[in-house]
Write an enzyme that holds these catalytic residues in place. Structure first.
Site, PDB file in Angstrom:
ATOM      1  N   PRO A  95      11.934 -10.481  59.811  1.00  0.00           N
ATOM      2  CA  PRO A  95      10.891 -10.414  58.766  1.00  0.00           C
ATOM      3  C   PRO A  95      11.292 -11.176  57.513  1.00  0.00           C
ATOM      4  O   PRO A  95      12.459 -11.182  57.109  1.00  0.00           O
ATOM      5  CB  PRO A  95      10.771  -8.909  58.474  1.00  0.00           C
ATOM      6  CG  PRO A  95      11.327  -8.237  59.682  1.00  0.00           C
ATOM      7  CD  PRO A  95      12.386  -9.145  60.225  1.00  0.00           C
ATOM      8  N   GLU A 316      35.276   4.746  44.709  1.00  0.00           N
ATOM      9  CA  GLU A 316      34.992   3.308  44.654  1.00  0.00           C
ATOM     10  C   GLU A 316      36.269   2.488  44.542  1.00  0.00           C
ATOM     11  O   GLU A 316      36.365   1.383  45.095  1.00  0.00           O
ATOM     12  CB  GLU A 316      34.058   2.994  43.480  1.00  0.00           C
ATOM     13  CG  GLU A 316      32.715   3.712  43.538  1.00  0.00           C
ATOM     14  CD  GLU A 316      31.977   3.463  44.834  1.00  0.00           C
ATOM     15  OE1 GLU A 316      32.138   2.375  45.422  1.00  0.00           O
ATOM     16  OE2 GLU A 316      31.232   4.362  45.268  1.00  0.00           O
TER      17      GLU A 316
END
Length: 496
Positions: A95, A316
Protein backbone atom coordinates in the site's frame (compact mmCIF):
# COMPACT_ATOMS: atom_id res chain seq x y z
CA UNK A 1 -68.91 24.41 5.96
CA UNK A 2 -70.21 21.05 7.09
CA UNK A 3 -69.97 19.74 3.50
CA UNK A 4 -66.41 21.02 3.18
CA UNK A 5 -65.22 19.45 6.45
CA UNK A 6 -67.11 16.20 5.83
CA UNK A 7 -66.18 15.57 2.18
CA UNK A 8 -63.76 18.02 0.58
CA UNK A 9 -60.98 18.05 3.20
CA UNK A 10 -60.81 14.23 3.67
CA UNK A 11 -60.76 13.66 -0.11
CA UNK A 12 -58.03 16.32 -0.53
CA UNK A 13 -56.03 14.74 2.31
CA UNK A 14 -56.16 11.28 0.70
CA UNK A 15 -55.19 12.75 -2.71
CA UNK A 16 -52.09 14.34 -1.13
CA UNK A 17 -51.10 11.04 0.52
CA UNK A 18 -51.67 9.19 -2.77
CA UNK A 19 -49.43 11.63 -4.70
CA UNK A 20 -46.69 11.43 -2.04
CA UNK A 21 -46.69 7.61 -1.99
CA UNK A 22 -46.58 7.29 -5.78
CA UNK A 23 -43.78 9.87 -5.98
CA UNK A 24 -41.68 7.85 -3.56
CA UNK A 25 -42.45 4.63 -5.43
CA UNK A 26 -41.39 6.31 -8.65
CA UNK A 27 -38.02 7.24 -7.15
CA UNK A 28 -37.59 3.71 -5.81
CA UNK A 29 -38.36 2.15 -9.18
CA UNK A 30 -35.85 4.51 -10.80
CA UNK A 31 -33.16 3.41 -8.32
CA UNK A 32 -33.94 -0.25 -8.95
CA UNK A 33 -33.70 0.20 -12.72
CA UNK A 34 -30.33 1.96 -12.45
CA UNK A 35 -28.76 -0.46 -9.97
CA UNK A 36 -27.08 -2.43 -12.77
CA UNK A 37 -25.32 0.60 -14.21
CA UNK A 38 -21.61 0.88 -13.47
CA UNK A 39 -20.39 3.48 -11.03
CA UNK A 40 -17.08 4.21 -12.68
CA UNK A 41 -15.63 7.70 -12.47
CA UNK A 42 -15.13 8.65 -16.13
CA UNK A 43 -12.40 11.18 -16.88
CA UNK A 44 -12.40 12.48 -20.44
CA UNK A 45 -9.22 12.64 -22.51
CA UNK A 46 -7.17 15.74 -21.81
CA UNK A 47 -8.62 16.19 -18.30
CA UNK A 48 -5.90 14.12 -16.63
CA UNK A 49 -2.86 16.26 -15.86
CA UNK A 50 -0.74 13.51 -14.25
CA UNK A 51 2.34 12.54 -16.24
CA UNK A 52 5.23 10.11 -15.75
CA UNK A 53 7.41 12.99 -14.50
CA UNK A 54 5.03 13.28 -11.52
CA UNK A 55 5.81 9.69 -10.51
CA UNK A 56 9.20 8.90 -8.97
CA UNK A 57 10.88 5.94 -7.31
CA UNK A 58 9.36 3.29 -9.64
CA UNK A 59 11.48 3.65 -12.77
CA UNK A 60 11.28 -0.05 -13.68
CA UNK A 61 7.49 -0.03 -13.47
CA UNK A 62 7.33 3.08 -15.65
CA UNK A 63 9.48 1.39 -18.30
CA UNK A 64 7.02 -1.53 -18.40
CA UNK A 65 4.10 0.84 -18.95
CA UNK A 66 5.74 2.89 -21.72
CA UNK A 67 4.70 0.21 -24.24
CA UNK A 68 1.08 0.57 -23.14
CA UNK A 69 1.21 4.32 -23.69
CA UNK A 70 2.87 3.89 -27.10
CA UNK A 71 0.19 1.42 -28.18
CA UNK A 72 -2.63 3.79 -27.19
CA UNK A 73 -0.95 6.67 -29.03
CA UNK A 74 -0.06 4.81 -32.23
CA UNK A 75 -1.72 1.37 -32.39
CA UNK A 76 -1.30 1.07 -36.18
CA UNK A 77 2.36 0.09 -36.07
CA UNK A 78 1.53 -2.81 -33.77
CA UNK A 79 -1.33 -3.89 -36.05
CA UNK A 80 0.93 -3.75 -39.14
CA UNK A 81 3.45 -6.15 -37.66
CA UNK A 82 0.75 -8.39 -36.22
CA UNK A 83 1.60 -7.77 -32.59
CA UNK A 84 -0.86 -7.43 -29.77
CA UNK A 85 -0.37 -5.34 -26.67
CA UNK A 86 -1.21 -7.06 -23.35
CA UNK A 87 -4.94 -6.89 -22.67
CA UNK A 88 -4.47 -6.38 -18.97
CA UNK A 89 -1.70 -5.03 -16.77
CA UNK A 90 -1.76 -5.86 -13.05
CA UNK A 91 0.05 -3.43 -10.76
CA UNK A 92 1.24 -5.24 -7.65
CA UNK A 93 2.87 -3.77 -4.57
CA UNK A 94 2.50 -2.75 -0.94
CA UNK A 95 0.00 0.00 0.00
CA UNK A 96 1.07 3.56 -0.73
CA UNK A 97 3.65 2.83 -3.42
CA UNK A 98 1.83 4.73 -6.19
CA UNK A 99 -0.16 2.11 -8.14
CA UNK A 100 -3.17 4.39 -8.68
CA UNK A 101 -0.88 7.32 -9.49
CA UNK A 102 0.88 5.22 -12.14
CA UNK A 103 -2.45 4.29 -13.74
CA UNK A 104 -3.45 7.97 -13.96
CA UNK A 105 -0.03 8.80 -15.42
CA UNK A 106 -0.52 6.18 -18.15
CA UNK A 107 -3.90 7.71 -19.07
CA UNK A 108 -2.43 11.22 -18.93
CA UNK A 109 0.53 10.36 -21.15
CA UNK A 110 -1.65 8.53 -23.67
CA UNK A 111 -4.31 11.27 -23.69
CA UNK A 112 -7.25 8.83 -23.63
CA UNK A 113 -10.41 8.44 -21.58
CA UNK A 114 -10.00 6.89 -18.14
CA UNK A 115 -12.59 4.72 -16.36
CA UNK A 116 -11.77 4.43 -12.65
CA UNK A 117 -13.65 1.98 -10.44
CA UNK A 118 -12.97 0.13 -7.21
CA UNK A 119 -13.46 -3.60 -6.95
CA UNK A 120 -15.94 -3.06 -4.13
CA UNK A 121 -18.16 -0.90 -6.41
CA UNK A 122 -19.17 -3.99 -8.38
CA UNK A 123 -20.55 -5.90 -5.42
CA UNK A 124 -24.10 -5.16 -4.22
CA UNK A 125 -26.57 -6.97 -2.01
CA UNK A 126 -28.69 -7.87 -5.07
CA UNK A 127 -27.47 -11.02 -6.83
CA UNK A 128 -26.43 -10.35 -10.43
CA UNK A 129 -25.85 -6.62 -10.00
CA UNK A 130 -22.05 -6.94 -10.10
CA UNK A 131 -22.14 -8.89 -13.37
CA UNK A 132 -24.52 -6.31 -14.87
CA UNK A 133 -22.18 -3.50 -13.87
CA UNK A 134 -19.23 -5.29 -15.48
CA UNK A 135 -21.19 -5.64 -18.73
CA UNK A 136 -22.23 -1.98 -18.64
CA UNK A 137 -18.67 -0.84 -17.91
CA UNK A 138 -17.20 -2.68 -20.90
CA UNK A 139 -20.07 -1.55 -23.13
CA UNK A 140 -19.36 2.11 -22.34
CA UNK A 141 -15.61 1.60 -22.66
CA UNK A 142 -15.94 0.07 -26.14
CA UNK A 143 -17.82 3.16 -27.27
CA UNK A 144 -14.96 5.41 -26.10
CA UNK A 145 -11.93 3.51 -27.40
CA UNK A 146 -9.05 4.04 -27.16
CA UNK A 147 -9.41 4.16 -23.38
CA UNK A 148 -8.20 2.67 -20.10
CA UNK A 149 -10.28 0.83 -17.51
CA UNK A 150 -8.67 0.98 -14.08
CA UNK A 151 -9.97 -1.37 -11.35
CA UNK A 152 -8.54 -0.54 -7.95
CA UNK A 153 -8.36 -3.21 -5.21
CA UNK A 154 -8.99 -6.05 -7.66
CA UNK A 155 -8.86 -8.63 -4.86
CA UNK A 156 -12.33 -7.44 -3.71
CA UNK A 157 -13.88 -9.33 -6.65
CA UNK A 158 -10.98 -11.45 -7.92
CA UNK A 159 -10.36 -13.82 -4.99
CA UNK A 160 -9.69 -17.42 -5.90
CA UNK A 161 -12.77 -19.63 -6.25
CA UNK A 162 -10.82 -22.71 -5.14
CA UNK A 163 -10.77 -21.73 -1.46
CA UNK A 164 -14.44 -20.78 -1.31
CA UNK A 165 -16.11 -22.44 1.68
CA UNK A 166 -19.64 -21.29 0.88
CA UNK A 167 -20.12 -23.77 -1.93
CA UNK A 168 -22.78 -21.63 -3.63
CA UNK A 169 -22.97 -19.36 -6.62
CA UNK A 170 -22.49 -16.13 -4.71
CA UNK A 171 -22.54 -12.57 -6.00
CA UNK A 172 -18.76 -12.08 -5.97
CA UNK A 173 -18.22 -15.25 -7.99
CA UNK A 174 -20.77 -14.19 -10.61
CA UNK A 175 -19.03 -10.82 -10.90
CA UNK A 176 -15.64 -12.51 -11.35
CA UNK A 177 -17.05 -14.87 -13.98
CA UNK A 178 -18.46 -11.96 -15.97
CA UNK A 179 -15.14 -10.09 -15.74
CA UNK A 180 -13.31 -13.16 -17.08
CA UNK A 181 -15.77 -13.44 -19.98
CA UNK A 182 -15.50 -9.74 -20.87
CA UNK A 183 -11.69 -9.81 -20.81
CA UNK A 184 -11.71 -12.79 -23.16
CA UNK A 185 -14.32 -11.25 -25.41
CA UNK A 186 -12.78 -7.99 -26.56
CA UNK A 187 -10.28 -7.64 -29.38
CA UNK A 188 -6.72 -6.82 -28.36
CA UNK A 189 -6.35 -4.36 -31.24
CA UNK A 190 -9.24 -2.01 -30.43
CA UNK A 191 -7.30 0.13 -27.96
CA UNK A 192 -9.08 -0.97 -24.76
CA UNK A 193 -6.62 -1.76 -21.98
CA UNK A 194 -7.39 -2.85 -18.44
CA UNK A 195 -5.18 -1.74 -15.59
CA UNK A 196 -5.77 -3.20 -12.14
CA UNK A 197 -4.07 -2.75 -8.78
CA UNK A 198 -3.81 -5.00 -5.76
CA UNK A 199 -1.54 -5.54 -2.79
CA UNK A 200 -2.62 -9.19 -2.40
CA UNK A 201 -1.85 -11.00 -5.65
CA UNK A 202 -1.53 -14.34 -3.87
CA UNK A 203 -5.32 -14.53 -3.30
CA UNK A 204 -6.32 -13.79 -6.91
CA UNK A 205 -8.00 -16.44 -9.05
CA UNK A 206 -5.53 -18.18 -11.42
CA UNK A 207 -7.90 -17.58 -14.34
CA UNK A 208 -7.32 -13.83 -13.98
CA UNK A 209 -3.56 -14.19 -14.22
CA UNK A 210 -3.35 -16.44 -17.25
CA UNK A 211 -2.09 -15.10 -20.62
CA UNK A 212 -4.89 -13.38 -22.50
CA UNK A 213 -6.26 -11.63 -19.44
CA UNK A 214 -3.75 -9.98 -17.14
CA UNK A 215 -0.77 -10.78 -19.34
CA UNK A 216 1.69 -8.56 -17.53
CA UNK A 217 2.31 -8.15 -13.80
CA UNK A 218 4.25 -5.04 -12.84
CA UNK A 219 5.80 -4.84 -9.39
CA UNK A 220 5.48 -1.39 -7.82
CA UNK A 221 7.79 -1.76 -4.84
CA UNK A 222 8.92 0.61 -2.12
CA UNK A 223 11.49 3.10 -3.45
CA UNK A 224 15.23 2.82 -2.92
CA UNK A 225 17.50 5.67 -1.76
CA UNK A 226 17.53 7.57 -5.07
CA UNK A 227 13.81 6.98 -5.51
CA UNK A 228 13.00 8.35 -2.05
CA UNK A 229 15.05 11.48 -2.73
CA UNK A 230 13.23 12.00 -6.05
CA UNK A 231 9.84 11.53 -4.37
CA UNK A 232 10.74 14.04 -1.65
CA UNK A 233 11.74 16.57 -4.31
CA UNK A 234 8.44 16.14 -6.15
CA UNK A 235 6.30 16.55 -3.04
CA UNK A 236 8.32 19.47 -1.67
CA UNK A 237 8.48 21.46 -4.92
CA UNK A 238 5.88 23.96 -3.61
CA UNK A 239 7.26 23.98 -0.06
CA UNK A 240 9.47 26.87 1.04
CA UNK A 241 12.61 25.12 2.23
CA UNK A 242 15.57 26.31 4.25
CA UNK A 243 18.72 26.51 2.05
CA UNK A 244 20.57 24.20 4.47
CA UNK A 245 17.93 21.47 4.15
CA UNK A 246 19.39 18.30 2.63
CA UNK A 247 16.74 15.95 1.25
CA UNK A 248 19.35 13.24 0.72
CA UNK A 249 19.78 13.02 4.51
CA UNK A 250 16.00 12.68 4.88
CA UNK A 251 15.99 9.97 2.21
CA UNK A 252 18.73 8.03 4.01
CA UNK A 253 16.86 7.86 7.32
CA UNK A 254 13.53 6.88 5.74
CA UNK A 255 14.51 3.43 4.48
CA UNK A 256 11.45 1.25 3.92
CA UNK A 257 9.04 4.18 3.61
CA UNK A 258 6.53 4.17 0.75
CA UNK A 259 5.73 7.12 -1.49
CA UNK A 260 2.61 7.90 0.54
CA UNK A 261 4.68 7.89 3.76
CA UNK A 262 7.17 10.35 2.25
CA UNK A 263 4.39 12.65 1.04
CA UNK A 264 2.94 12.60 4.55
CA UNK A 265 6.33 13.46 6.07
CA UNK A 266 6.72 16.49 3.76
CA UNK A 267 3.26 17.71 4.71
CA UNK A 268 3.85 17.11 8.44
CA UNK A 269 7.15 19.03 8.26
CA UNK A 270 5.39 21.99 6.64
CA UNK A 271 2.67 21.96 9.30
CA UNK A 272 5.27 21.82 12.08
CA UNK A 273 7.08 24.81 10.59
CA UNK A 274 3.85 26.82 10.51
CA UNK A 275 3.02 25.78 14.07
CA UNK A 276 6.45 27.03 15.19
CA UNK A 277 5.94 30.35 13.39
CA UNK A 278 8.66 29.81 10.79
CA UNK A 279 8.46 30.85 7.15
CA UNK A 280 10.64 27.99 5.91
CA UNK A 281 10.82 24.25 6.55
CA UNK A 282 14.07 23.23 8.26
CA UNK A 283 15.89 19.96 8.84
CA UNK A 284 14.54 19.96 12.40
CA UNK A 285 10.96 19.93 11.09
CA UNK A 286 11.69 16.88 8.94
CA UNK A 287 13.35 15.07 11.87
CA UNK A 288 10.32 15.73 14.06
CA UNK A 289 7.96 14.62 11.26
CA UNK A 290 9.87 11.33 10.88
CA UNK A 291 9.73 10.72 14.64
CA UNK A 292 6.01 11.46 14.65
CA UNK A 293 5.47 8.95 11.85
CA UNK A 294 7.65 6.22 13.37
CA UNK A 295 7.00 6.59 17.10
CA UNK A 296 3.67 8.44 17.26
CA UNK A 297 2.41 11.75 18.60
CA UNK A 298 4.30 13.28 21.49
CA UNK A 299 2.28 13.20 24.75
CA UNK A 300 3.38 16.39 26.48
CA UNK A 301 0.62 16.25 29.09
CA UNK A 302 1.37 12.71 30.32
CA UNK A 303 3.18 13.00 33.65
CA UNK A 304 5.13 9.97 34.87
CA UNK A 305 5.96 9.22 38.48
CA UNK A 306 9.62 9.38 39.41
CA UNK A 307 9.89 5.61 39.71
CA UNK A 308 8.35 5.12 36.25
CA UNK A 309 10.63 7.75 34.73
CA UNK A 310 13.70 6.01 36.17
CA UNK A 311 12.53 2.60 34.97
CA UNK A 312 11.82 4.02 31.49
CA UNK A 313 15.23 5.71 31.34
CA UNK A 314 17.05 2.44 32.11
CA UNK A 315 14.77 0.56 29.69
CA UNK A 316 15.63 2.84 26.76
CA UNK A 317 19.30 2.99 27.77
CA UNK A 318 19.36 -0.82 27.66
CA UNK A 319 17.97 -0.87 24.12
CA UNK A 320 20.45 1.76 22.94
CA UNK A 321 23.51 0.13 24.52
CA UNK A 322 22.80 -3.31 23.08
CA UNK A 323 22.27 -1.69 19.67
CA UNK A 324 25.63 0.10 19.99
CA UNK A 325 27.51 -3.12 20.77
CA UNK A 326 25.70 -5.34 18.24
CA UNK A 327 27.50 -5.74 14.87
CA UNK A 328 25.58 -4.55 11.78
CA UNK A 329 22.80 -3.04 13.89
CA UNK A 330 21.14 0.15 12.68
CA UNK A 331 22.70 3.19 14.39
CA UNK A 332 20.86 4.88 17.24
CA UNK A 333 19.63 8.31 16.12
CA UNK A 334 17.77 9.38 19.23
CA UNK A 335 16.81 8.21 22.73
CA UNK A 336 13.91 9.77 24.58
CA UNK A 337 11.79 9.20 27.68
CA UNK A 338 9.11 11.63 26.49
CA UNK A 339 5.96 9.53 25.90
CA UNK A 340 4.92 9.11 22.27
CA UNK A 341 1.84 7.20 21.17
CA UNK A 342 1.39 4.22 23.49
CA UNK A 343 5.06 4.11 24.49
CA UNK A 344 6.51 5.78 27.58
CA UNK A 345 9.82 6.26 25.74
CA UNK A 346 11.54 5.20 22.57
CA UNK A 347 14.90 4.46 21.02
CA UNK A 348 14.97 5.56 17.40
CA UNK A 349 17.12 3.42 15.10
CA UNK A 350 17.14 4.35 11.44
CA UNK A 351 19.12 2.46 8.78
CA UNK A 352 21.56 4.46 6.67
CA UNK A 353 21.28 2.17 3.65
CA UNK A 354 18.77 -0.18 2.05
CA UNK A 355 19.08 -3.84 3.02
CA UNK A 356 17.35 -6.61 1.12
CA UNK A 357 18.64 -9.72 2.90
CA UNK A 358 19.08 -10.41 6.61
CA UNK A 359 21.46 -13.02 8.03
CA UNK A 360 20.93 -15.27 11.03
CA UNK A 361 23.32 -13.20 13.15
CA UNK A 362 21.40 -10.04 12.21
CA UNK A 363 18.14 -11.61 13.38
CA UNK A 364 19.72 -12.70 16.67
CA UNK A 365 21.07 -9.16 17.06
CA UNK A 366 17.54 -7.76 16.68
CA UNK A 367 16.36 -10.10 19.44
CA UNK A 368 19.23 -8.90 21.67
CA UNK A 369 18.24 -5.25 21.15
CA UNK A 370 14.58 -5.97 21.90
CA UNK A 371 15.54 -7.78 25.13
CA UNK A 372 17.94 -5.04 26.25
CA UNK A 373 15.20 -2.92 27.83
CA UNK A 374 13.83 -5.76 29.98
CA UNK A 375 17.34 -6.74 31.09
CA UNK A 376 18.10 -3.18 32.22
CA UNK A 377 14.82 -3.06 34.18
CA UNK A 378 15.67 -6.30 35.96
CA UNK A 379 19.19 -5.06 36.81
CA UNK A 380 17.98 -1.96 38.67
CA UNK A 381 14.69 -3.15 40.18
CA UNK A 382 15.12 -6.90 40.53
CA UNK A 383 11.73 -7.56 38.91
CA UNK A 384 9.94 -7.27 35.59
CA UNK A 385 7.34 -4.78 34.40
CA UNK A 386 4.75 -4.70 31.63
CA UNK A 387 6.76 -2.09 29.71
CA UNK A 388 8.56 -4.75 27.67
CA UNK A 389 5.41 -6.56 26.46
CA UNK A 390 5.70 -5.29 22.88
CA UNK A 391 9.44 -6.04 22.78
CA UNK A 392 8.83 -9.63 23.88
CA UNK A 393 6.14 -10.09 21.23
CA UNK A 394 8.48 -8.90 18.48
CA UNK A 395 11.41 -10.98 19.75
CA UNK A 396 9.28 -14.13 19.95
CA UNK A 397 7.93 -13.54 16.44
CA UNK A 398 11.47 -13.24 15.05
CA UNK A 399 12.55 -16.45 16.79
CA UNK A 400 9.48 -18.33 15.53
CA UNK A 401 10.06 -17.24 11.92
CA UNK A 402 13.71 -18.30 12.17
CA UNK A 403 12.53 -21.83 12.93
CA UNK A 404 9.36 -22.17 10.84
CA UNK A 405 10.04 -19.92 7.81
CA UNK A 406 13.79 -19.44 7.43
CA UNK A 407 15.09 -22.97 8.24
CA UNK A 408 17.46 -21.76 10.98
CA UNK A 409 16.96 -24.50 13.58
CA UNK A 410 19.20 -27.47 14.36
CA UNK A 411 16.56 -30.16 13.72
CA UNK A 412 14.82 -28.56 10.72
CA UNK A 413 17.74 -26.80 9.09
CA UNK A 414 16.97 -25.82 5.47
CA UNK A 415 13.30 -26.78 5.93
CA UNK A 416 10.33 -24.38 5.80
CA UNK A 417 7.66 -25.69 8.14
CA UNK A 418 4.96 -23.34 6.84
CA UNK A 419 3.60 -22.94 3.33
CA UNK A 420 2.81 -19.24 3.59
CA UNK A 421 5.81 -17.86 1.73
CA UNK A 422 5.88 -14.41 0.13
CA UNK A 423 3.65 -12.92 -2.52
CA UNK A 424 4.81 -10.92 -5.54
CA UNK A 425 4.78 -7.71 -3.50
CA UNK A 426 7.29 -9.11 -1.02
CA UNK A 427 4.74 -9.38 1.78
CA UNK A 428 3.94 -12.45 3.82
CA UNK A 429 0.76 -14.19 2.80
CA UNK A 430 -1.98 -13.83 5.38
CA UNK A 431 -4.48 -16.42 4.13
CA UNK A 432 -5.47 -18.82 6.94
CA UNK A 433 -4.57 -22.48 6.60
CA UNK A 434 -7.22 -25.07 7.46
CA UNK A 435 -4.92 -28.07 7.61
CA UNK A 436 -2.10 -28.92 9.96
CA UNK A 437 1.31 -28.25 8.43
CA UNK A 438 3.41 -30.27 10.89
CA UNK A 439 3.10 -32.84 13.64
CA UNK A 440 2.31 -32.23 17.31
CA UNK A 441 5.87 -33.20 18.28
CA UNK A 442 7.19 -30.58 15.83
CA UNK A 443 5.02 -27.92 17.50
CA UNK A 444 6.49 -28.90 20.86
CA UNK A 445 10.00 -28.63 19.42
CA UNK A 446 9.20 -25.16 18.00
CA UNK A 447 7.98 -23.94 21.40
CA UNK A 448 11.04 -25.32 23.19
CA UNK A 449 13.44 -23.94 20.55
CA UNK A 450 11.88 -20.46 20.76
CA UNK A 451 12.33 -20.49 24.52
CA UNK A 452 15.95 -21.66 24.14
CA UNK A 453 16.81 -18.93 21.60
CA UNK A 454 15.25 -16.20 23.74
CA UNK A 455 16.97 -17.46 26.89
CA UNK A 456 20.37 -17.71 25.17
CA UNK A 457 20.15 -14.21 23.71
CA UNK A 458 18.89 -12.83 27.01
CA UNK A 459 21.98 -14.06 28.83
CA UNK A 460 24.27 -12.79 26.06
CA UNK A 461 22.77 -9.31 26.16
CA UNK A 462 22.73 -9.32 29.95
CA UNK A 463 26.48 -9.96 29.99
CA UNK A 464 27.04 -6.90 27.76
CA UNK A 465 25.14 -4.61 30.14
CA UNK A 466 26.67 -6.05 33.31
CA UNK A 467 30.20 -5.51 31.99
CA UNK A 468 29.35 -1.85 31.18
CA UNK A 469 27.11 -1.03 34.12
CA UNK A 470 28.76 2.34 34.63
CA UNK A 471 27.98 3.45 31.07
CA UNK A 472 24.38 2.26 31.51
CA UNK A 473 24.01 4.36 34.69
CA UNK A 474 25.47 7.45 32.98
CA UNK A 475 23.12 7.17 29.99
CA UNK A 476 20.09 6.69 32.23
CA UNK A 477 21.11 9.67 34.40
CA UNK A 478 21.51 11.87 31.32
CA UNK A 479 18.08 10.80 30.09
CA UNK A 480 16.51 11.67 33.44
CA UNK A 481 18.14 15.09 33.27
CA UNK A 482 17.66 15.99 29.58
CA UNK A 483 14.81 13.59 28.62
CA UNK A 484 16.25 13.31 25.10
CA UNK A 485 19.69 12.35 23.78
CA UNK A 486 20.73 12.69 20.14
CA UNK A 487 23.30 10.57 18.32
CA UNK A 488 26.31 12.75 19.23
CA UNK A 489 25.45 12.90 22.94
CA UNK A 490 24.88 9.13 23.05
CA UNK A 491 28.23 8.38 21.38
CA UNK A 492 29.99 10.75 23.77
CA UNK A 493 28.56 8.87 26.78
CA UNK A 494 29.66 5.57 25.27
CA UNK A 495 33.21 6.84 24.84
CA UNK A 496 33.41 8.33 28.36
Amino acid sequence: MGFIFSWVLPIGFFILIWRFVFKRLGNFSGNVLSVGQNRAVIVAEGDITTRFKDVAGVDEAKEELVEVVDFLKSPQKYKDIGGKIPKGVLLVGPPGTGKTLLARAVAGEAGVSFFRMSGADFVEMFVGVGAARVRDLFKQARNKTPCIIFIDELDAIGKSRMNSLGGGNDEREQTLNQLLVEMDGFDGTVGLIILAATNRPDVLDPALLRPGRFDRQVLVDRPDLKGREAILKIHSVNVTKDPTLDLEVVARVTSGFSGADLANIVNEAALLAVRAGRKMVTQKDFDEAIEKTVAGLQKKTRVLKEGERRLTAYHEAGHAMIAAYTPNADPVQKISIIPRGYALGYTLQLPLEDRFTVTQSDLLGKIDILLGGRIAEEMISGEFSTGAANDLTKATDIARKMITDYGMSDRFRHVALTSRGMNLGGQERQEPSFQREYAESTQQYIDEEIARIIDTEYEKARKILEERRGILDNIAASLLEKETLDEKEFKALLAA
